[in-house]
Design an enzyme around this catalytic site. Structure first.
Site, short mmCIF file in Angstrom:
data_model
loop_
_atom_site.label_atom_id
_atom_site.label_comp_id
_atom_site.label_asym_id
_atom_site.label_seq_id
_atom_site.Cartn_x
_atom_site.Cartn_y
_atom_site.Cartn_z
N SER A 99 -0.10 1.13 9.90
CA SER A 99 1.23 1.68 10.17
C SER A 99 1.34 2.38 11.53
O SER A 99 2.31 2.17 12.26
CB SER A 99 1.65 2.62 9.05
OG SER A 99 1.84 1.91 7.85
N LYS A 113 3.50 6.02 -5.40
CA LYS A 113 4.83 5.40 -5.33
C LYS A 113 5.72 5.77 -6.52
O LYS A 113 6.94 5.93 -6.36
CB LYS A 113 4.69 3.88 -5.22
CG LYS A 113 4.09 3.44 -3.90
CD LYS A 113 3.96 1.94 -3.80
CE LYS A 113 3.30 1.55 -2.48
NZ LYS A 113 3.17 0.09 -2.32
N GLY A 170 -1.86 -6.89 -11.58
CA GLY A 170 -1.79 -5.45 -11.34
C GLY A 170 -0.57 -4.87 -12.02
O GLY A 170 0.30 -5.60 -12.51
N THR A 215 2.15 5.24 -0.11
CA THR A 215 1.30 4.19 -0.63
C THR A 215 0.59 4.70 -1.89
O THR A 215 0.81 5.82 -2.35
CB THR A 215 0.29 3.72 0.44
OG1 THR A 215 -0.34 2.52 -0.01
CG2 THR A 215 -0.75 4.78 0.75
N SER A 269 -5.05 2.22 7.71
CA SER A 269 -3.69 1.69 7.68
C SER A 269 -3.24 1.24 9.07
O SER A 269 -3.52 1.91 10.08
CB SER A 269 -2.72 2.75 7.15
OG SER A 269 -1.38 2.33 7.33
#
Length: 238
Positions: A16, A59, A117, A55, A14
């Protein structure tokens, strides 16, 4: 020093932590909390962190866990950011902001969107595409799950007959790309940026999930800190 984290499984790779370091010159800690089970990850958050991003696949678990919801989280049924508040935990959905930023950057308008999705990212994609004025269709491996996103749903096979000008692809990077999806002529936004599957494909324009990531991070870090992040440094980090 405030501490933040990303919870999910898997979370390795990630961006982030890199982005929050760039956004605030390293003044905040940001960790990756990889747990197979949501309750384990939530317990780590409660005891160690001042806020979390969420994530896949958590969620919708986070949506059910929080006490307060912002309008985007309420509308999508998915939460990707949680902050402790007086009286409980507040849930937000900044994935919507990420989709809107990534698509508005193209300078294009869209009429018909296909969302591939049916998870939390897909829910944000549906909401954002509608906000841009699109008619939205969803396709997935399970038509029943896709239909739960409250818009027309088709099978992956039937999606090949559609002619969308926008495709928002939210399947995991490790998942095989379904055959026959109508990419040609469409602008394609792919949520996955760590293991992209579509960047070399035949489409009108490919929009990287890094743009989605940046948009949701800018909105999310404002919520975490109450401060404006340094977007130019975040761009350089990307």
């Amino acid at each position: 020093m405030k501490k933040f984290a990303l919870i999910g499984h898997p979370v390795a790779g990630s961006l982030s932590p890199v982005l929050i370091k760039a956004a605030y010159q390293g003044r905040y800690t940001y960790d990756l909390v990889d747990r197979e089970h949501f309750e384990e990850a939530w317990d780590v958050f409660v005891h160690e962190y001042d806020g979390i991003n969420v994530t896949a696949p958590f969620k919708q678990d986070a949506f059910a866990k929080v006490d307060f919801l912002d309008p985007q989280a309420q509308a999508t049924g998915a939460v990707n950011l949680v902050i402790p508040r007086s009286g409980g935990y507040a849930g937000y959905n900044t994935d919507v902001d990420g989709v809107l930023v990534a698509l508005r950057e193209t300078g294009l308008s869209f009429a018909d969107a296909l969302v591939v999705g049916n998870g939390g990212a897909a829910r944000a994609a549906v909401y954002a595409a509608r906000a841009l004025g699109c008619t939205v269709t969803v396709c997935g491996r399970s038509v029943e799950k896709a239909a739960a996103l409250r818009c027309p749903a088709v099978s992956l096979e039937d999606a090949s007959r559609l002619h969308p000008d926008l495709i928002i692809y939210t399947l995991p990077g490790r998942a095989p790309v379904p055959q026959g999806l109508p990419f040609s002529g469409a602008v394609v936004l792919e949520a996955e940026y760590r293991i992209p599957q579509l960047s070399a494909g035949d489409c009108r324009l490919y929009v990287s999930g890094r743009r989605w990531m940046l948009g949701q991070a800018v909105a999310g870090y404002r919520l975490f800190t109450g401060e404006e992040p340094d977007v130019q440094e975040m761009l350089r980090a990307l």
